[in-house]
Design an enzyme around this catalytic site. Sequence first.
Site, short mmCIF file in Angstrom:
data_model
loop_
_atom_site.label_atom_id
_atom_site.label_comp_id
_atom_site.label_asym_id
_atom_site.label_seq_id
_atom_site.Cartn_x
_atom_site.Cartn_y
_atom_site.Cartn_z
N TYR A 273 0.86 -1.20 0.00
CA TYR A 273 0.00 0.00 0.00
C TYR A 273 0.89 1.24 0.00
CZ TYR A 273 -3.00 3.76 1.68
OH TYR A 273 -3.66 4.95 1.81
N GLU B 15 -3.34 7.61 -3.99
CA GLU B 15 -3.43 6.36 -3.24
C GLU B 15 -3.31 5.20 -4.21
OE1 GLU B 15 -5.97 4.85 0.51
OE2 GLU B 15 -7.17 5.13 -1.31
#
Length: 397
Positions: free
Chosen positions: A118, A206
């Site tokens: 991530y 993101e």
Amino acid sequence: MNLHEYQGKELLNSFGVRIQRGIVADSPEKAVAAAKQLTEETGTGWWVVKAQIHAGGRGKGGGVKLAKNLDEVASIANDIIGMMLVTPQTSAEGKKVSQVLIAEDVYYPGDNEPEEYYMSVLLNRATGKNMIMYSTEGGMDIETVAEETPHLIFTEEIDPLLGLQGFQARKIAFNLGLSGNALKEMIKFVSSLYTAFVKSDSSLFEINPVLKTSDDKILAVDSKVTLDDNALFRHKDLAELRDLREENEIEVEANAAGLNYVDLDGNVGCMVNGAGLAMSTMDLIKQSGGEPANFLDVGGTADAKRVETAFRIILKDDNVKAILVNIFGGIVRCDRVAQGVIDAYKNMGDAIKVPIIVRLQGTNAIEAKNLIDESGLDVISATEFQEAADKVQQVLA
């Protein structure tokens, strides 16, 4: 301003960030053609069909599926295009899917197992510095990781004057447990990602997941990009990427009329001049037992036409049971605002079916109250904050 996944990936790729390649399509026929083209360009034998909406969690709602042949590409695209996709980040009604991204399969077999990470880039408002947040737990909701295994979330703050330093990119790669070619790839990926964030004037990147492929390449499998609206004047090309189909229709209309409007879930409409006063007014409504139905800042101009436009926009929300007009007459005189309210009310006729409380304070506030009181219209005037709150409470009772 939010971008679709395919738009975000194109932006990242323009700054040298390696991405999962794909082609967008708005019909099953175009999806098959995209799959064929993608195979010619990348050699992929399988394809991922991804719904393109401005919301995360698409896979959980059935908006991301793997196709192993062209018939499956057509079938899956046919199922997804036009569906109302419900995810943890949409309303219960969901969002209509107008297009899909046909992406290459990047989870191919090789010497090593693929690994997911991530990574996001955003502003840490507490420190005034940009921040890269990253974790070895890619592919999961970062909120779940933060709650259950917070020690697996790392952050790296970057001084905006100095920019990302080489040692910081290397630190990120090391913390993710990488070595060899994968480490070099990640350093390049992080550096390019940060450059893209700064030069595009974005407020959020993101990437979940960032993938280490079986042959140690690092690439973005997904992308969530939010651009700073206030900087779009510097990026005309990016401003053209706005997809109004994905935005609240009332907010789009208000923006076109020059009104600052945000749709909320309450029952009391707000019409205010000035963002600070608008926030206080929303608190006032809450304390009086109501819930704000919107944030609406009419700005320094509140003539009849602008007030009428604001009324019409507020009343598009069927949940509105009352409207509170709260104006401070500094730049604009209160009596002019009062006359604008009266003229707008008369122009709209029977369109107004809810009580209106008008609180005017500042220059010519007394004259404004007299105008409202003597208008003969079903408009309730107030001069003090508490008085307005009490009258909101009365009409909601």
